[in-house]
Enzyme design. Structure first.
Site, PDB file in Angstrom:
ATOM      1  N   CYS A  77      16.224   1.067  -4.116  1.00 16.11           N
ATOM      2  CA  CYS A  77      15.755  -0.041  -5.162  1.00 16.11           C
ATOM      3  C   CYS A  77      15.389   0.517  -6.321  1.00 16.11           C
ATOM      4  CB  CYS A  77      14.648  -0.685  -4.346  1.00 16.11           C
ATOM      5  SG  CYS A  77      13.154   0.169  -4.461  1.00 16.11           S
ATOM      6  N   ARG A 116       7.848 -12.286  -7.583  1.00 17.11           N
ATOM      7  CA  ARG A 116       7.995 -11.720  -6.329  1.00 17.11           C
ATOM      8  C   ARG A 116       6.601 -11.462  -5.789  1.00 17.11           C
ATOM      9  NH1 ARG A 116      12.187  -7.225  -5.072  1.00 17.11           N
ATOM     10  NH2 ARG A 116      11.257  -7.278  -3.099  1.00 17.11           N
ATOM     11  N   LYS A 138      -0.103  -9.826  -1.248  1.00 14.66           N
ATOM     12  CA  LYS A 138       1.316 -10.036  -0.788  1.00 14.66           C
ATOM     13  C   LYS A 138       1.385  -8.899   0.502  1.00 14.66           C
ATOM     14  CE  LYS A 138       4.230  -7.372  -3.186  1.00 14.66           C
ATOM     15  NZ  LYS A 138       5.155  -6.542  -2.623  1.00 14.66           N
ATOM     16  N   ASN A 139       1.010  -7.671   0.031  1.00 13.62           N
ATOM     17  CA  ASN A 139       1.328  -6.532   0.848  1.00 13.62           C
ATOM     18  C   ASN A 139       0.425  -6.606   2.063  1.00 13.62           C
ATOM     19  OD1 ASN A 139       3.385  -5.661  -0.496  1.00 13.62           O
ATOM     20  ND2 ASN A 139       2.323  -3.769  -1.353  1.00 13.62           N
ATOM     21  N   ASP A 142       0.919   1.490  -7.043  1.00 11.29           N
ATOM     22  CA  ASP A 142       1.087   0.188  -7.699  1.00 11.29           C
ATOM     23  C   ASP A 142       0.343  -0.189  -8.850  1.00 11.29           C
ATOM     24  OD1 ASP A 142       3.258  -0.277  -5.549  1.00 11.29           O
ATOM     25  OD2 ASP A 142       1.686  -1.422  -4.046  1.00 11.29           O
ATOM     26  N   ARG A 186      13.739   5.175  -0.958  1.00  8.74           N
ATOM     27  CA  ARG A 186      12.994   4.248  -0.015  1.00  8.74           C
ATOM     28  C   ARG A 186      13.701   4.115   1.559  1.00  8.74           C
ATOM     29  NH1 ARG A 186      10.126  -0.701  -2.595  1.00  8.74           N
ATOM     30  NH2 ARG A 186       8.601  -0.085  -0.938  1.00  8.74           N
TER      31      ARG A 186
HETATM   32  N1  EPU Z   1       9.367   7.113   3.043  1.00  8.17           N
HETATM   33  C1  EPU Z   1      10.317   7.683   3.594  1.00  8.17           C
HETATM   34  N2  EPU Z   1      10.937   7.478   4.841  1.00  8.17           N
HETATM   35  C2  EPU Z   1      10.192   6.256   5.321  1.00  8.17           C
HETATM   36  C3  EPU Z   1       9.266   5.504   4.571  1.00  8.17           C
HETATM   37  C4  EPU Z   1       8.822   6.054   3.652  1.00  8.17           C
HETATM   38  O1  EPU Z   1      10.933   8.779   3.154  1.00  8.17           O
HETATM   39  O2  EPU Z   1      10.942   5.798   6.582  1.00  8.17           O
HETATM   40  C5  EPU Z   1       8.783   7.415   1.598  1.00  8.17           C
HETATM   41  C6  EPU Z   1       9.116   6.534   0.548  1.00  8.17           C
HETATM   42  O3  EPU Z   1      10.615   6.626  -0.130  1.00  8.17           O
HETATM   43  C7  EPU Z   1       8.299   6.893  -0.529  1.00  8.17           C
HETATM   44  C8  EPU Z   1       7.064   7.364   0.548  1.00  8.17           C
HETATM   45  O4  EPU Z   1       7.584   7.629   1.597  1.00  8.17           O
HETATM   46  O5  EPU Z   1       8.480   7.875  -1.212  1.00  8.17           O
HETATM   47  C9  EPU Z   1       5.946   6.100   0.717  1.00  8.17           C
HETATM   48  O6  EPU Z   1       6.465   5.131   1.137  1.00  8.17           O
HETATM   49  P1  EPU Z   1       5.817   3.970   1.995  1.00  8.17           P
HETATM   50  O7  EPU Z   1       6.759   3.885   3.228  1.00  8.17           O
HETATM   51  O8  EPU Z   1       4.419   4.066   2.094  1.00  8.17           O
HETATM   52  O9  EPU Z   1       6.215   2.238   1.189  1.00  8.17           O
HETATM   53  P2  EPU Z   1       6.621   1.320   1.688  1.00  8.17           P
HETATM   54  O10 EPU Z   1       5.432   0.839   2.788  1.00  8.17           O
HETATM   55  O11 EPU Z   1       7.829   0.808   1.781  1.00  8.17           O
HETATM   56  C10 EPU Z   1       4.566   0.048   0.613  1.00  8.17           C
HETATM   57  C11 EPU Z   1       4.248  -1.253  -0.372  1.00  8.17           C
HETATM   58  C12 EPU Z   1       4.647  -0.854  -1.845  1.00  8.17           C
HETATM   59  C13 EPU Z   1       3.747   0.311  -2.329  1.00  8.17           C
HETATM   60  C14 EPU Z   1       3.829   1.374  -1.117  1.00  8.17           C
HETATM   61  C15 EPU Z   1       3.089   2.814  -1.508  1.00  8.17           C
HETATM   62  C16 EPU Z   1       4.491  -3.263   0.909  1.00  8.17           C
HETATM   63  C17 EPU Z   1       5.330  -4.136   1.492  1.00  8.17           C
HETATM   64  N3  EPU Z   1       4.946  -2.178  -0.021  1.00  8.17           N
HETATM   65  O12 EPU Z   1       5.699   0.262   0.537  1.00  8.17           O
HETATM   66  O13 EPU Z   1       4.330  -2.027  -2.689  1.00  8.17           O
HETATM   67  O14 EPU Z   1       4.179   0.918  -3.497  1.00  8.17           O
HETATM   68  O15 EPU Z   1       3.524   0.999   0.108  1.00  8.17           O
HETATM   69  O16 EPU Z   1       1.751   2.373  -1.532  1.00  8.17           O
HETATM   70  O17 EPU Z   1       3.444  -2.796   1.675  1.00  8.17           O
HETATM   71  C18 EPU Z   1       4.677  -3.359  -4.527  1.00  8.17           C
HETATM   72  O18 EPU Z   1       3.874  -4.123  -4.022  1.00  8.17           O
HETATM   73  O19 EPU Z   1       5.206  -3.482  -5.732  1.00  8.17           O
HETATM   74  C19 EPU Z   1       5.118  -2.171  -3.758  1.00  8.17           C
HETATM   75  C20 EPU Z   1       6.447  -1.654  -4.132  1.00  8.17           C
END
Ligand code: EPU
Length: 418
Positions: free
Chosen positions: A116, A398, A22-23, A306, A121
């Site tokens: 969320c 999802r 998915k990701n 995850d 996030r």
């Molecule tokens: N963060 C910030 N600012 C930003 C972006 C991130 O403060 O602009 C913080 C987040 O709040 C969090 C940390 O940085 O505390 C890491 O977040 P990241 O951006 O890496 O997460 P994401 O890209 O939103 C993806 C996956 C998530 C997975 C995380 C961590 C996708 C679509 N989603 O999310 O997957 O948990 O990386 O590995 O790739 C899931 O599949 O259940 C899921 C939540």
């Protein structure tokens, strides 16, 4: 509302084919916006988040044909360059269209994602990165607008903290920027590497994906390509734990064991036998007791956040106390209260959970709160005594493809009820 009913106590036995990730599929779909030529994506899993992303692409002007796991997508012209609240509120990964839209059209308007179930996030790091590439970013009326009428300009972006979709968004934006972009402190997740492979197949010039520094030489335009999505390492990890927890034996097929290093190492410490059969299959079983093993979530190649909730389900059955420390998201312990309803003893102190193992869980009615918390409850239910009913199963849908079918195929007593 749909629910899952699971009768616990059955050992799982057999083989399961792992779906596309998915990701990895989410950014791959977003990346199709970077070209006006046809793109073919293979191994797209049938999960709700990808349907949402497909709907978003169509609303932006993409034409999409589906044939099983294959999508042919062509976006000859971008219509509105706007990701509306209605879509973004259901899926935060909608922000992945920001980079491609600004890069291709010089403009993107995306609803601000709210908080969320697992944390606030924010996407401030995506926006700061786009500003570095020369976009003007402003926020009003719940929308973020990014403008770069003269095109993006390559620059060095040093992420303050590692972000997976932030790295992906900026990597996509930089493919069409003028000159060189360097992403420092970039995410090293396999999904980032997969996206870079796809973009390079489209004519991008990206080096270093999978390492902390990624270099992108901007090109004039990208062309059509065919790309097959990698296996879902989190789906695979969830089934590895299912086998270890129930004391069964499962063979996972069509998977990349290299993406599961941290999870496999922890499972072996906990007493599971994990055998990598060839480059694409893993066999897992357990005979002895489950030993308590601590985990701390980290960015790749560390133990994935995850998989944290699923690990906790396993540790409820361990022969002693263990600790789970969550370092990525500030509120990813929603499953604890539900596990407690099933008889688990878990103490929470800040970002650390202490799991008092060795108690057989008993079936109960529980509520799913987010995708991985739901997977944790499914695992707990498979091991519990009696029947568990899991409410709000749409969270599972999802991100897991036909989960109950796959589990039933290896001997679980699971069915979907209204
Ligand atoms: N963060 C910030 N600012 C930003 C972006 C991130 O403060 O602009 C913080 C987040 O709040 C969090 C940390 O940085 O505390 C890491 O977040 P990241 O951006 O890496 O997460 P994401 O890209 O939103 C993806 C996956 C998530 C997975 C995380 C961590 C996708 C679509 N989603 O999310 O997957 O948990 O990386 O590995 O790739 C899931 O599949 O259940 C899921 C939540």
């Amino acid at each position: 509302m749909k629910k899952l009913e699971i009768e616990g106590g059955r050992k799982l036995q057999g083989s399961i084919r792992i779906s596309g990730a998915k990701n990895a599929a989410l950014p791959a779909l977003a990346a199709t916006l970077l070209t006006d030529e046809p793109m073919v994506l293979e191994r797209i899993p049938a999960v709700a988040d990808l349907k949402t992303m497909e709907g978003l692409l169509q609303s932006l002007g993409a034409e999409l044909e589906s044939e099983g796991e294959r999508r042919t997508i062509v976006t000859r012209e971008i219509g509105t360059a706007e990701a509306p609240y209605e879509l973004v509120k259901t899926m935060r990964a909608s922000s992945l269209v920001l980079g491609p839209l600004v890069a291709r059209t010089g403009r993107a308007r995306v609803s601000v994602p709210g908080g969320c179930a697992i944390g606030a996030r924010p996407i401030n790091l995506h926006l700061a990165g786009l500003e570095k590439l020369g976009a003007t970013v402003r926020q009003e009326a719940g929308y973020i607008e990014a403008l770069a009428p003269l095109g993006l300009q390559g620059a060095t972006v040093a992420f303050q903290r590692i972000t997976v979709t932030g790295t992906e968004d900026l990597m996509m934006a930089a493919t069409l920027a003028k000159g060189e972009t360097i992403l420092e402190n970039a995410a090293r997740e396999p999904e980032v590497v997969d996206l870079a492979a796809m973009l390079n197949a489209m004519g991008a010039r990206i080096e270093g994906a999978g390492q902390s520094t990624i270099r992108i030489q901007g090109v004039e335009r990208l062309h059509g390509a065919t790309h097959r999505i990698i296996a879902d390492r989190i789906e695979a990890g969830t089934f590895l734990i299912a086998a270890a927890l129930t004391g069964g034996e499962l063979t996972l097929e069509d998977v990349n064991p290299e993406h599961l290093g941290a999870v496999i190492a922890k499972l072996r410490q906990a007493g599971a036998e994990v055998e990598v059969l060839n480059g694409t299959a893993i066999r897992v079983s357990r005979q002895g007791e489950i030993r308590p093993v601590d985990v701390t979530t980290e960015e790749h190649p560390g133990f994935p956040t995850d998989m944290q909730a699923q690990w906790m389900a396993l540790m409820t059955a361990a022969s002693g106390d263990s600790h789970v420390v969550e370092t990525i998201f500030e509120n990813r312990f929603m499953h604890v209260a539900e596990l407690t309803r099933m008889g688990a003893e878990i103490e929470l102190a800040g970002n650390c959970a202490t799991i008092r193992g060795g108690k057989r869980l008993s079936g109960a009615t529980v509520m799913a709160s987010d995708l991985r918390a739901s997977a944790c409850l499914v695992l707990a239910a498979l091991a519990a005594e009696g029947t568990t009913v899991i409410d709000r199963v749409y969270h599972l849908d999802r991100g897991y493809e036909r989960l109950e079918e796959k589990l039933a195929g290896v001997g679980a007593a699971v069915r979907r009820i209204d």
